[in-house]
Design an enzyme around this catalytic site. Structure first.
Site, mmCIF file in Angstrom:
data_model
loop_
_atom_site.group_PDB
_atom_site.id
_atom_site.type_symbol
_atom_site.label_atom_id
_atom_site.label_comp_id
_atom_site.label_asym_id
_atom_site.label_seq_id
_atom_site.Cartn_x
_atom_site.Cartn_y
_atom_site.Cartn_z
ATOM 1 N N THR A 59 -11.286 -18.301 18.135
ATOM 2 C CA THR A 59 -12.555 -18.335 18.864
ATOM 3 C C THR A 59 -13.291 -19.638 18.555
ATOM 4 O O THR A 59 -14.045 -20.154 19.377
ATOM 5 C CB THR A 59 -13.414 -17.137 18.466
ATOM 6 N N ASP A 75 -1.728 16.498 -16.052
ATOM 7 C CA ASP A 75 -2.181 17.000 -17.352
ATOM 8 C C ASP A 75 -2.684 18.431 -17.204
ATOM 9 O O ASP A 75 -3.530 18.717 -16.368
ATOM 10 C CB ASP A 75 -3.295 16.105 -17.901
ATOM 11 N N GLU A 123 -1.330 -0.405 -7.575
ATOM 12 C CA GLU A 123 -1.810 0.973 -7.744
ATOM 13 C C GLU A 123 -3.324 0.996 -7.845
ATOM 14 O O GLU A 123 -3.924 0.168 -8.546
ATOM 15 C CB GLU A 123 -1.196 1.591 -8.996
ATOM 16 N N TYR A 183 9.038 6.483 -18.739
ATOM 17 C CA TYR A 183 8.283 6.048 -19.925
ATOM 18 C C TYR A 183 9.159 5.190 -20.792
ATOM 19 O O TYR A 183 10.059 5.702 -21.470
ATOM 20 C CB TYR A 183 7.740 7.277 -20.670
#
Lengths: 661, 661
Positions: free
Chosen positions: A468, A163, A67, A201
């Site tokens: 390369t 909130d 996150e 929670y």
């Protein structure tokens, strides 16, 4: 391994995208990931996130996710995108981006959650979840954000209340009161398009009446249509495991992922506790208090604590994946993942170039070689296409590339600062040879005259790729003499697809390449080159162009030329790279512009250094060469040698017959 | 050789189909043809006839064309189609089919001009002109014929007046009076869709008022919109050359092609003279009269006379191509063409399978391998598709194959008579081993027990292809033991595309193949085979099916598997052949049905021979195997060996574990 083919009513769909029941061919990892540049199996590109999870759970392969929060500044955004590339390379199943109303999260600013998440999907090829909060929002506004997210390629939403503005919560008229309302709204407006996750929670939401009440609320959210749950952080494994059991007891059956937060410092822990209203267990404070001024020690402890806790969680058998709150930092999270054995850098690539995760690009599997070092630019310039080439390039109906503009350049500025670039490319250029030297130092990785390593060029933001590197000596030779190479590949005649340097695609196959060389060089060189190339027809295809658009090519009928392809067990040919004369004319604008945008502008207007770069920009040609005879030794070096031989010869030989332009 | 790429207004079409200005890559023949199975360059497939002519005239490559008339009987039609294949192999630029109102020429009968011409285009891959006469027809009727012709894939019309019903000519109300009216009508209704040719008469049309009047009439026809002229036959080169000059003098600029008729017999010459109202020159009658009873001598003379006359015509420099009135016969025309050096059997193929010339199949370049020996069947069963796979098979949205029915079987009956087939396949079958022997004799080209060579099988109407001949010994071994092979190819690891046996496509490239084997075998063998195949996963892909539709495959996700591909200079990969699990389920119906339709039905109902074939049909399985590891030696023979080893072993080993069905 064994499938039955069902005949329909006379109309059978080739069952290409249906992966149910089909197993992986032996030897292929069943690991799914959304790692940068390397989404794996074909089916992964069409699977939704919840299906990927289901498959991992069935096979018992644990995953991790990361996150991030949106940056506050433009340079912060550039850094974050680089971080996505680096952290993406370890194989996260998904990442998510948080949403904060104060930061204009749904806008087109480079720092918005919407743009950051979209960039992660489109440019970094990562499966991404966009957080979305609904309080203080009207339904119309939310629907608008969701539609925009969908259009940008985002397929997953984390539905949150957020909130409320002000201390107390007031019911919004025509708005949302709970995350549950948001989940319902998403399903009602967009059916099953998005995968939805919600927050859980482990010790109950701080504002909930009780732990049990919060559990019921979580069940309500899930029943409204969420696909999985990500938990708030916690400090003890058993805290989460109890929560998990309680969820199962009340009938929540979807995946529930623990949110892991490695403690990174004393102040940051205090801040976290204040925001989350969680209590730090005594066994942790006991260790931390004594060392609170020693951030390094706290970081080490935090890593230990996280590793131990995660091991308990994984060993329980009930935790399929771990979700990390990175706070946009790399070191601690990567260390925890490495110690857990979850950080897997799989060098295997499904295609030789960086894949985008936008659903509309799902079937894209062929691109022109020119953007090999600038895949984000390619993705940007083709973002308005409705369809993407699959199988053959030639099928693409109109390769209309978007123009370059300032916004695009934002994400594509060099990672290095102006000072660093001047050190690498020269505080002061004497002449064209000064420029040749910069290229040569980049190729050889030797320090330049002022003792600095040249880590990048305007066309290549990374040091030389390992493939390369195989050509290093020949490249050095030609760059020294003013054949300024910006792209190349060796010829390959059937190496196993698992070859660590040049392999790609499923295991058990064979990969092939035609030798390719692309370089800037002077018009005098080009005059000689054209004479030399006559001898190599039709083995060598060329295209030569200058900034004004003057160009010559011997591509038959201007058709695209396959330069990379692979054959795999049980599959059709994959031909991921072509040299396309039409696209080259678009690429050349970008290639020439980079001289000015990234190099010339380092110097002052009218300065000799700037004039040198400008001279090159105005007068040099961009050349690409393909050696069609891939089973034979690469003849392009001989072509360049012959060109120099002609240039070094007495003047007469250049004036034989007509010198074509 | 050298092209410029023009940028448009931001939308650039990949200039794939625009061949103007592009030249052939060195080494490729510029010869265009419409020969059976071998149309050459990509551009040829999109060029219209008048453009092909223009290119030949520019390069100075002479061409020839062939005229046929529609047959009167069904078996005549079958013979004519075979003739198209044979005569098409010499490289005619086009063929044409005459139109006779009495024969229902616009109908759906197998003998109609419309159907014959359509078959030439669709099934034989030949550029074809359909004659169309307009007298006694309404405009609506004519428009209907033209629309039908267009729908069937015909792109060229020869516009004729035709012979009026009854002795005198009456003006038709709402109809046509002259060929000129027909030309105008075609242009007015169909714009530029069709190439149109008209007839010219080197000594003037028998009904014209004068030679000059007829010339003016010809000019009128051409001005109305004809693209070129084909002349009536004539006996002297200078007759035609004078006519040609006169046409140019009055301003006819389009190509004018001489019609050549090799004299084939005394009676046929007399008949011809009666119909055409031409006079045979004295120098010819002088030779013919004395030998009028000696048809062989007349034929030889006819060939000589035609060759000499054609040489004069070609040497004049004014005659780009020769048009032959074949009267549906092969020998004389082919001999003349060989002597003139115009008969070119180019073994080179643009694709490994027979291409159709229907415009809607222009881009078709990938097919399932199963119909390799039955391309006409494939074309028939896919004739209703709107789009054809290009590049990848997987792109094809719905492989809905049409069912088999009687009409289709008409054109696909064996060329051999029932008697001939019984001689080859057995007047009487004793047991399954009798059947094995037929296959073995076909493979080895050795005579069977009754002394006859087996020249074909129900699935293969021709003897073994030269590529398959490479595998002859291994095929013989397995057929002897009841692995009845009907399709196979060796693995090829990058042979030059000009290889005389396995090459295809443009020169300078490389062709590849995975080894393939397809066979019928008993269910006992299949049980053992499935056990053996477990050891070969994932190297060997298999699909096993019986007539009832029971099937098993290990194709990953049921995806198509590339088994033939080629890499060419300056081009994208060509992947012309795949093994597709979905199509296999359609093919199997045809493969099983052929046992009954072509073999079982030779015998009487209820006869032992018939019961044997029926037993095989009902109980054997059809198996296809692919060895994915094309750089290694073909392992499929080892797979079969292992299967027999298991079968020959003591009974215990077959009962290990679960025998999956």
């Amino acid at each position: 391994m064994v499938n039955q083919v069902q005949r329909g009513d006379g109309t059978c769909q080739s069952c290409k995208s249906d992966s149910s029941g089909a197993s992986n061919s032996g030897g292929e990892s069943s690991k799914e990931s959304s790692r940068c540049s390397t989404p794996v199996l074909d089916s992964d590109r069409s699977d939704r996130l919840r299906d990927k999870m289901r498959r991992r759970m069935e096979s018992g392969d644990h995953w991790f996710s990361l996150e991030f929060f949106p940056p506050r500044t433009a340079s912060g955004a550039v850094n974050l995108i680089s971080r996505f590339d680096r952290m993406g390379s370890g194989g996260p199943l998904f990442i998510d981006i948080t949403w904060h109303p104060a930061g204009d999260p749904g806008s087109d600013k480079e720092t918005s959650s919407m743009m950051i998440a979209s960039t992660a999907v489109n440019y970094c090829g990562l499966e991404s979840i966009l957080h979305l909060t609904c309080c203080n929002q009207t339904k119309e506004k939310i629907t608008g954000y969701l539609a925009k997210a969908k259009h940008l390629g985002l397929k997953n939403i984390m539905a949150l209340r957020g909130d409320p503005v002000g201390a107390d919560w007031e019911e919004e008229e025509g708005g949302f009161n709970y995350a549950t309302d948001l989940v319902k709204h998403i399903r009602s407006e967009f059916d099953d398009y998005f995968d939805i996750c919600v927050a859980g929670y482990p010790t109950g939401h701080p504002e909930a009446e009780s732990y049990e009440e919060d559990l019921r609320h979580l069940k309500e959210k899930v029943d409204a249509g969420a696909d999985f749950v990500i938990s708030q952080l916690f400090f003890r494994a058993d805290t989460f495991l109890k929560f998990l059991d309680d969820c199962r007891q009340i009938g929540i059956t979807c995946p529930i992922l623990p949110g892991i937060f490695p403690i990174q410092g004393y102040q940051s822990l205090r801040q976290l506790v204040k925001l989350s209203k969680l209590e730090v267990p005594e066994e942790i404070t006991k260790v931390i208090e004594p060392i609170k001024d020693n951030d390094a020690a706290i970081r080490n402890y935090g890593i230990q604590q996280a590793v131990e806790m995660c091991r308990v969680l994984l060993d329980s058998g009930k935790v399929p994946g771990l979700h990390f709150y990175t706070l946009n930092r790399e070191v601690a999270t990567m260390e925890v993942l490495r110690q857990l054995g979850l950080w897997i850098e799989d060098p295997r690539r499904p295609l030789p170039w960086a894949v985008s995760a936008h659903p509309k690009r799902k079937v894209e599997d062929v691109r022109p070689i020119f953007w090999a070092s600038r895949p984000k630019s390619y993705i940007y310039r083709t973002q308005d296409w409705d369809e993407f080439p699959n199988g053959r390039w030639g099928n693409s109906s109109s390769p209309a590339f978007g123009e370059l503009n300032d916004y695009y350049l934002f994400y594509l500025k060099s990672k290095s600062s102006k000072d660093a670039l001047l050190k690498m490319w020269g505080e002061e250029l004497m002449n064209e040879v000064s420029v040749f030297e910069v290229f040569t130092c980049y190729i050889t990785a030797q320090p330049n005259r002022s003792g600095h390593k040249v880590m990048c060029l305007p066309w290549n933001d990374e040091p030389l790729a390992s493939e390369t590197n195989l050509l290093k000596d020949e490249l050095e030779k030609v760059n020294r003499r003013g054949v300024l190479t910006i792209n190349s590949q060796p010829n390959i005649n059937g190496k196993p697809s698992t070859d660590p340097v040049v392999g790609w695609g499923p295991a058990g196959g064979y990969v092939f390449q035609k030798a390719y060389l692309e370089f800037f060089t002077s018009s005098e060189n080009v005059t000689a080159l054209l004479k030399v190339l006559k001898k190599y027809e039709p083995r060598v295809n060329y295209h030569i162009v200058n900034v004004h658009g003057r160009n010559l090519t011997n591509a038959p009928d201007l058709q695209p030329n396959a330069v990379t392809w692979g054959i795999f067990p049980g599959r059709e040919i994959v031909q991921p790279t072509v040299v396309d004369p039409v696209s080259f004319m678009y690429w050349k604008d970008e290639a020439f512009a980079l001289w000015i945008e990234q190099w010339a502008k380092l110097y002052e207007d009218e300065s000799p250094s700037r004039m040198i770069i400008k001279y090159i920009h105005d007068n040099y040609f961009l050349v690409n060469l393909v050696d069609n005879d891939f089973p034979l030794e690469n003849c392009l070096w001989q072509v360049i040698d012959d060109m120099f031989e002609l240039l070094d010869a007495p003047p007469d030989s250049l004036n034989d017959g007509t010198v074509s332009e």
